[in-house]
Design a protein around this motif. Structure first.
Motif, short mmCIF file in Angstrom:
data_model
loop_
_atom_site.label_atom_id
_atom_site.label_comp_id
_atom_site.label_asym_id
_atom_site.label_seq_id
_atom_site.Cartn_x
_atom_site.Cartn_y
_atom_site.Cartn_z
N ILE A 103 -6.02 -10.55 48.45
CA ILE A 103 -6.00 -11.87 47.80
C ILE A 103 -7.42 -12.41 47.63
N GLY A 104 -8.19 -12.35 48.71
CA GLY A 104 -9.57 -12.86 48.65
C GLY A 104 -10.42 -12.06 47.68
N LYS A 105 -10.27 -10.74 47.73
CA LYS A 105 -11.03 -9.88 46.82
C LYS A 105 -10.70 -10.23 45.36
N ASN A 106 -9.42 -10.41 45.08
CA ASN A 106 -9.03 -10.72 43.70
C ASN A 106 -9.57 -12.08 43.26
N LEU A 107 -9.63 -12.96 44.23
CA LEU A 107 -10.18 -14.29 43.94
C LEU A 107 -11.68 -14.17 43.62
N VAL A 108 -12.37 -13.37 44.40
CA VAL A 108 -13.79 -13.13 44.14
C VAL A 108 -13.96 -12.55 42.73
N GLY A 109 -13.09 -11.59 42.39
CA GLY A 109 -13.15 -10.96 41.06
C GLY A 109 -12.95 -11.99 39.96
N MET A 110 -12.00 -12.86 40.20
CA MET A 110 -11.69 -13.89 39.21
C MET A 110 -12.87 -14.85 39.01
N MET A 111 -13.49 -15.24 40.14
CA MET A 111 -14.65 -16.15 40.05
C MET A 111 -15.80 -15.48 39.32
N LEU A 112 -16.03 -14.20 39.65
CA LEU A 112 -17.12 -13.48 39.00
C LEU A 112 -16.85 -13.34 37.50
N GLU A 113 -15.60 -13.02 37.20
CA GLU A 113 -15.21 -12.86 35.80
C GLU A 113 -15.46 -14.16 35.04
N SER A 114 -15.15 -15.26 35.72
CA SER A 114 -15.32 -16.57 35.08
C SER A 114 -16.78 -16.89 34.84
N ARG A 115 -17.67 -16.16 35.54
CA ARG A 115 -19.10 -16.38 35.35
C ARG A 115 -19.71 -15.29 34.47
N GLY A 116 -18.87 -14.54 33.78
CA GLY A 116 -19.36 -13.60 32.79
C GLY A 116 -19.56 -12.18 33.28
N TYR A 117 -19.17 -11.88 34.51
CA TYR A 117 -19.28 -10.50 35.00
C TYR A 117 -18.07 -9.70 34.53
N SER A 118 -18.28 -8.40 34.27
CA SER A 118 -17.10 -7.56 34.02
C SER A 118 -16.72 -6.92 35.35
N ILE A 119 -15.44 -6.90 35.61
CA ILE A 119 -14.94 -6.49 36.93
C ILE A 119 -14.17 -5.18 36.84
N ILE A 120 -14.51 -4.26 37.74
CA ILE A 120 -13.70 -3.07 37.91
C ILE A 120 -13.05 -3.21 39.28
N ASN A 121 -11.77 -3.54 39.27
CA ASN A 121 -11.08 -3.76 40.54
C ASN A 121 -10.40 -2.45 40.94
N VAL A 122 -10.91 -1.82 42.00
CA VAL A 122 -10.39 -0.50 42.37
C VAL A 122 -9.33 -0.58 43.47
N GLY A 123 -8.88 -1.79 43.77
CA GLY A 123 -7.71 -1.95 44.62
C GLY A 123 -8.00 -2.00 46.11
N MET A 124 -6.98 -1.58 46.88
CA MET A 124 -7.07 -1.67 48.35
C MET A 124 -7.09 -0.26 48.94
N ASP A 125 -7.34 -0.21 50.24
CA ASP A 125 -7.28 1.04 50.99
C ASP A 125 -8.16 2.12 50.32
N VAL A 126 -9.38 1.74 49.98
CA VAL A 126 -10.29 2.66 49.28
C VAL A 126 -11.20 3.35 50.30
N SER A 127 -11.12 4.65 50.38
CA SER A 127 -11.93 5.41 51.36
C SER A 127 -13.38 5.49 50.89
N PRO A 128 -14.31 5.79 51.81
CA PRO A 128 -15.71 5.95 51.40
C PRO A 128 -15.86 7.00 50.30
N GLU A 129 -15.11 8.10 50.42
CA GLU A 129 -15.18 9.17 49.42
C GLU A 129 -14.75 8.67 48.05
#
Ligand code: B1M
Length: 210
Positions: A103-129
């Motif tokens: 939820i928080g990550k998506n909110l961060v994405g939304m705020m960034l998007e609103s400031r003109g950033y393009s967002i690549i949201n790669v989801g949850m449970d993302v391993s280092p690899e």
């Protein structure tokens, strides 16, 4: 006339239809989208967090509340994105391995998007690899990692170490965030920055890419 308290209460009770209705009424009344998010939607979710901690609410209820909050955010999102902001950079966002909080990550994405950033949201449970593979593929300006658990936040350091091994650490700025983190932890794991909330994440990206 709708109010923030009514909206928060509807998030807490997980009443999705009511959250949507009140959010829409607030929008129609011309209330600032950021106030709707911060004072109404997140306000309700904070109470949910406290009750969850005290054992007064349980996982299914928390999930229902989270869904209703997201439904409200979805209504407000287009209004924030419509703000006329210049394109600022590409940010990849993901929640670390073993962590299903988004939820928080998506909110961060939304705020960034609103400031003109393009967002690549790669989801949850993302391993280092997986992070490394996706970084090579998408080549963002900033990698933003999120963790909500004290156990999973340790994977941030693992990811940064793997980026070094793979020779891509210097190609991207790394920012980290999530409730259990601190500036000290961010320094320790070798990130370029830490943001306490979604608004600070925007300021941080602006600073790092200036
Ligand atoms: Co979980 N959970 N949860 N949970 N959950 C917490 C995090 C917890 C603090 C609750 C508690 O005990 N008080 C606790 C963690 C304890 C700890 O490690 N210290 C906890 C636990 C224990 C668990 C489980 C282990 C419970 C269990 O199964 N026994 C389990 C773990 C599952 C897993 O991940 N493997 C679990 C599960 C869940 C749900 C699935 C039910 C659900 C998540 C649903 C979802 O995200 N889709 C959930 C929820 C909702 C919560 C609470 C109640 C709320 C989190 C939230 O969304 N907050 C949470 C308690 C709390 O936080 N008070 C809790 C609202 C959100 C807007 O805030 O994410 O902090 P937050 O984001 C903020 C900032 O942190 C910052 O900006 C955001 C906006 O200002 N930020 C960043 C976030 N990411 C950022 C990234 C950045 C920059 C800033 O840059 C990249």
């Amino acid at each position: 006339m709708a109010n923030f308290e009514e909206l928060s209460k509807s998030v807490i009770s997980g009443n999705l239809a009511k959250v949507k209705k009140i959010t829409q009424t607030l929008i129609d009344e011309g209330v600032s989208p950021l106030d709707i998010i911060n004072q109404g939607l997140i306000g309700g979710m904070s109470v949910v967090g406290a009750r969850f901690k005290n054992g007064e609410m349980f996982v299914p209820e928390v999930l229902v509340a989270a869904r209703s909050m997201t439904a409200g955010i979805e209504l407000v999102k287009p209004l924030i994105s419509a703000e006329n902001m210049p394109s600022a950079g590409k940010v990849m966002l993901g929640t670390v391995k073993g962590d299903l909080h988004d939820i928080g990550k998506n909110l961060v994405g939304m705020m960034l998007e609103s400031r003109g950033y393009s967002i690549i949201n790669v989801g949850m449970d993302v391993s280092p690899e997986k992070f490394v593979q996706l970084l090579k593929e998408h080549k963002p300006d900033v990698l933003g990692m999120c963790a909500l658990l004290t156990t999973t936040m340790l994977h941030m350091k693992d990811t940064i170490e793997l980026m070094k091994e793979e020779g891509i650490r210097d190609q991207v700025k790394v920012i980290v965030g999530g409730a259990p983190l601190s500036q000290d932890f961010a320094d320790e794991c070798g990130a370029d920055g830490y943001a306490q909330d979604a608004g600070s994440a925007v300021d941080l990206c602006n600073r790092l890419l200036a």
